[in-house]
Structure formats: structure tokens, C-alpha cells
Design a protein around this motif. Structure first.
Motif, PDB file in Angstrom:
ATOM      1  N   ILE A 136     -20.458  -1.845  29.796  1.00 21.92           N
ATOM      2  CA  ILE A 136     -19.046  -1.420  28.280  1.00 21.92           C
ATOM      3  C   ILE A 136     -19.549  -0.953  27.362  1.00 21.92           C
ATOM      4  O   ILE A 136     -19.787  -0.810  25.970  1.00 21.92           O
ATOM      5  CB  ILE A 136     -17.503  -1.645  28.825  1.00 21.92           C
ATOM      6  N   ALA A 156      -8.295  -2.148  33.020  1.00 17.33           N
ATOM      7  CA  ALA A 156      -9.123  -1.464  34.413  1.00 17.33           C
ATOM      8  C   ALA A 156      -9.502  -3.258  34.896  1.00 17.33           C
ATOM      9  O   ALA A 156      -9.426  -3.434  36.075  1.00 17.33           O
ATOM     10  CB  ALA A 156      -9.536  -0.012  34.228  1.00 17.33           C
ATOM     11  N   GLU A 192     -10.572   4.527  24.582  1.00 15.26           N
ATOM     12  CA  GLU A 192     -11.124   4.595  26.359  1.00 15.26           C
ATOM     13  C   GLU A 192     -11.876   3.867  26.696  1.00 15.26           C
ATOM     14  O   GLU A 192     -11.531   2.834  27.796  1.00 15.26           O
ATOM     15  CB  GLU A 192     -11.470   6.403  25.562  1.00 15.26           C
ATOM     16  N   ALA A 193     -11.952   3.194  25.596  1.00 14.43           N
ATOM     17  CA  ALA A 193     -13.179   1.961  26.190  1.00 14.43           C
ATOM     18  C   ALA A 193     -12.233   0.695  26.923  1.00 14.43           C
ATOM     19  O   ALA A 193     -12.368  -0.521  27.657  1.00 14.43           O
ATOM     20  CB  ALA A 193     -14.643   1.364  24.940  1.00 14.43           C
ATOM     21  N   LYS A 217     -10.622   1.074  29.836  1.00 14.04           N
ATOM     22  CA  LYS A 217     -11.498   0.934  30.807  1.00 14.04           C
ATOM     23  C   LYS A 217     -11.284  -0.728  30.747  1.00 14.04           C
ATOM     24  O   LYS A 217     -11.995  -1.592  31.939  1.00 14.04           O
ATOM     25  CB  LYS A 217     -12.699   1.301  30.750  1.00 14.04           C
TER      26      LYS A 217
END
Length: 449
Positions: A343, A296, A289-290, A293
Motif C-alpha cells: 500500500i 482493514a 481510501e488507503a 485499507k
């Protein structure tokens, strides 16, 4: 499903749930054991690698030592050749001096003849003087008629006196010279066991013999050195071959432990992909998931014009002057420093065992690290190694595998270099970072056991 001959029957739902639970438990246990195997393999692999490096260095040291001993052998051979030439030179000198001695003896003989001649002249001069004296007496008796003859007789007498004096001087000089030349001849012709007339052991041959003995001693010593060096050289070369063989064997052993390490990582990956819950499952899902991100954010940076695609994939890493270990800058480093820390710092809060989280490009360059590892460099390179790990390259087995991985995730076990000779065995969880379909690098998370 339970299979029976001729017929298959479906188990009750509770039994299926129980079997599934049991299977997950087995898979979890396999993952746990594989993790332990990976840890041990990574630790052993690191130790073997250290030994292999040490053995390689020792082998090089032995090679240098063998080369130095070989140089000593060559030097002793050169000494041996020089001493052979020196012996020949001394013998030639002795022969030459003996010839000189014979010449000196001939000179003494000639001087003896000169002395005899001078003595004969002295006798003749003495007789001439007596005759001249008698003639002078007779001339005086003759009166006026013998005056001219008297003058001649006196002149002859004076001349005879001068000749006699000169002859005596020649004899005296010849006698002194003869004594000196005889002494020289004695010194030249005497052997080292002989003595001069004065009782002193100072003959030329004694000096030459001393030189001969010295040259012989040097030759003997050089010969002994040659024998000793030859033996040591053989031993050193034997040890060098043994150490080199050990280094090769250690490299082979390291490759085999890497095989165990890869096997354990494959087991962990298989259990994770099977859907069974392991202690690493939450971290794997969080990492995926990280990484999404981060992808993105990088894509957004290109779309917004914050940096171009060429900037993002900049491969010209420029050294930062005065850094030790050396740090580098790229055109995408400032953007990564701007958008990634939030993050990366959040990842550290997932679990106490998470040590670091970084992004790395395809060359192993880490633009942005966690704040605790991104401190400004100081004057101590060892401190910098542990505390200033951003903007640096880290390329090894683990890093290379992480940045080349294109699967959903990769979980590895490795030994991390902490600087100052310190290492710690860790897990490396990595997820590919793909920007607009192009593989940019990877998110890497370091996890303690």
C-alpha cells in the motif's frame, strides 16, 4: 438565488451552474493561496525556530562566559587578598631583620669586649712570662737552693706563653668574626639604595625591596584585572540579557507564524470539505481510501490471529542495539513490515510530488517506511538520518497533530528535516487509523510543493 425586495426569483439553471463553477474557482484559488501562505509560513516558522534555538544556545554560552569571568574576578580578588597578606609578611620580615641587625651590632660590641679582654690577657701573660723568666734567672744564680723555685718559674713561663698564644688566637678569631658580622650587619641595615663596602648591591633590604615591588606589581595587576573583568562582565551580562530577550522574542514570533500556518491549514481544510476541487482533492480522497485499507488489514490481522490486539497496541518500544539514530522494535512491527509495504509503495505512484508514505502509532513511532527510506544503517549517522527512517520516532508539531487528529483528514504544511542541516518545506496529509473503534495512529503522506 437572487434576492430582490418583496420577491425572490429563481435564476435560470445555466446561471446557477455558472455561479457554482465560479464559486469552485474562487474556492480553488483560495486553497491555492492558502497553500502558498502555508508554505511561506512553514519556511518562516522553521527559520525563526532555528534562530530561536541558536539564540538560546548563545544565551547559554554567554551565561557560561559570564560565569567564567566571574570566576576570574574571584580569583583576582583572592590574589589581591594574598598580596595584601604578602605585603604585611614582607614588612614583618623587614622589621624582624632590622631587629636581627640590631642584635648583630650588639654581638659585634660584645666581640669587641672579648677582643679587649683577650688583648689584656695577652699583656698579662707577656708580663707574667717576663717575671717568670727573671725568677728563673735568679733561681739559677741561687744554685742548689733555688732549683725548686726555678722549676716553678719555668712552669709559670711556659703557662704564660701558652696563655699568650691562646689569647692571640682568640684575638685573631674575634677579629675575623667581627669583620664578618660587621659585613652582615651592613648588609642587613643597608637600604636598597645603599651599597656594601665591597661596592656590591647585595643587601638583604634590597632583596626585600625587590620582593615588595614584585608583590606590589602583582597587586596592581590584579586590581587592573578586576577593573577590566568587571567591565567585561557587565558587558557580557548585558549581551546575555539581550540575546535571551531576542530568543524570547523569536519564540513569540514563531508562535505567531504558527498561527498563520494554522490559519492557512484551516482554509485548505474548509475548501476541501466544501466539495470544491483543488489540486489536493485527489490526494485527499486517495489517502482516505488507503487508510481504510490499512485499517482493514490491521483488523484482519487481529481476527486471523496473526497478532493479538495487545500486540497491535504494544507500547513497549525496545531499542535496537548499535543503531544511530536509535531504532526500535515492537510486537506489531513485523506484521506491519509484512502487510503495509504494498500500500505504501503504491501511494508513491500517485504523483511525482509524493515523497513518502508511512504509518505511525500514537507515540510517533514509524514501524514501516517506504523501501527507499528503510535501508540498513551504516556507520555514518548523517546518512542513516536520511536513509534509515523506519523503526524510529518522529515527534514534532506536525507529527503530534497528525497522530492526534480524529477528523477525516488533516493537511498541514511543515519543514522536514532531511539530516545534515538540510530542510525542505512540504505538505503533510494525514488520515486517522482506527482499528475496531480504537484510535491506533495515522497514515501520513509527504507531498512536495
Amino acid at each position: 438565488m437572487i434576492f430582490k425586495f418583496g420577491k425572490a426569483e429563481k435564476e435560470p439553471e445555466s446561471v446557477v451552474v455558472s455561479s457554482t463553477s465560479g464559486m469552485e474557482h474562487v474556492l480553488s484559488d483560495v486553497a491555492r493561496q492558502a497553500s502558498g501562505l502555508g508554505k511561506s509560513s512553514a519556511d518562516l516558522n522553521g527559520l525563526i525556530d532555528d534562530l530561536a534555538v541558536m539564540s538560546s544556545k548563545q544565551a547559554e554560552t554567554f551565561k557560561v562566559l559570564a560565569s567564567e569571568i566571574d570566576a576570574m574576578v574571584r580569583a583576582n580578588l583572592a590574589i589581591e587578598e594574598v598580596t595584601k597578606a604578602s605585603k604585611a609578611s614582607v614588612q614583618h620580615a623587614r622589621h624582624t631583620v632590622e631587629q636581627i641587625g640590631n642584635g648583630v651590632i650588639a654581638v659585634t660590641n660584645n666581640l669587641s669586649e672579648v677582643a679587649d679582654a683577650a688583648n689584656e690577657i695577652t699583656q698579662i701573660a707577656l708580663q707574667t712570662r717576663l717575671v717568670a723568666f727573671n725568677a728563673s734567672v735568679e733561681a739559677k744564680r741561687a744554685g742548689e737552693a733555688g732549683r725548686g723555685f726555678a722549676v716553678v718559674a719555668d712552669a709559670v713561663r711556659e703557662l704564660a706563653a701558652k696563655v699568650e698564644q691562646s689569647s692571640k688566637l682568640i684575638m685573631s678569631t674575634v677579629t675575623q668574626l667581627d669583620e664578618r658580622i660587621k659585613l652582615l650587619a651592613d648588609n642587613i641595615q643597608s637600604r636598597e639604595t645603599g651599597h656594601s663596602d665591597s661596592g656590591k648591591h647585595d643587601s638583604f633590604h634590597a632583596a626585600v625591596s625587590e620582593v615588595e615591588r614584585g608583590v606590589a606589581d602583582i597587586a596592581d595587576t590584579a586590581q587592573k584585572n578586576l577593573q577590566g573583568c568587571a567591565g567585561v562582565l557587565d558587558s557580557v551580562r548585558g549581551l546575555s540579557d539581550q540575546v535571551a530577550g531576542t530568543a524570547t522574542a523569536l519564540q513569540t514570533a514563531r508562535q505567531r507564524t504558527e498561527g498563520f500556518l494554522s490559519l492557512s491549514e484551516s482554509l485548505i481544510e474548509m475548501t476541501a470539505e466544501s466539495g470544491a476541487q483543488t489540486e489536493d482533492t485527489p490526494l485527499i480522497e486517495g489517502a482516505v481510501e488507503a487508510a481504510a485499507k490499512i485499517c482493514a488489514l490491521l483488523e484482519e490481522g487481529v481476527r486471523s490471529g496473526a497478532l493479538s490486539e495487545a500486540d497491535l497496541f504494544d507500547s513497549k518500544h525496545k531499542p535496537i542495539p548499535g543503531t544511530n539514530p536509535e531504532q526500535f522494535m515492537t510486537r506489531f512491527t513485523p506484521y506491519c513490515d509484512q502487510v503495509l509495504p504494498e500500500i505504501l509503495e503504491d501511494i508513491l505512484t500517485w504523483a511525482p510530488k509524493i515523497v513518502f508514505s508511512v504509518v505511525t502509532d500514537r507515540k510517533g513511532y514509524i514501524p514501516t517506511h517506504n523501501r527507499k527510506f528503510s535501508k540498513p544503517q551504516g556507520s555514518d549517522p548523517v546518512w542513516n538520518q536520511a536513509n534509515s527512517r523506519n523503526r524510529r520516532f518522529f515527534i514534532g508539531r506536525t507529527e503530534t497533530a497528525a497522530i492526534n487528529n480524529r477528523k477525516r483528514f488533516l493537511l498541514q504544511t511543515y519543514r522536514r528535516d532531511m539530516g545534515g542541516g538540510k530542510h525542505v518545506v512540504m505538505k503533510d496529509l494525514s488520515v486517522p487509523i482506527v482499528v475496531d473503534g480504537k484510535h491506533w495512529g495515522a497514515l501520513r503522506i509527504g507531498i512536495q510543493f
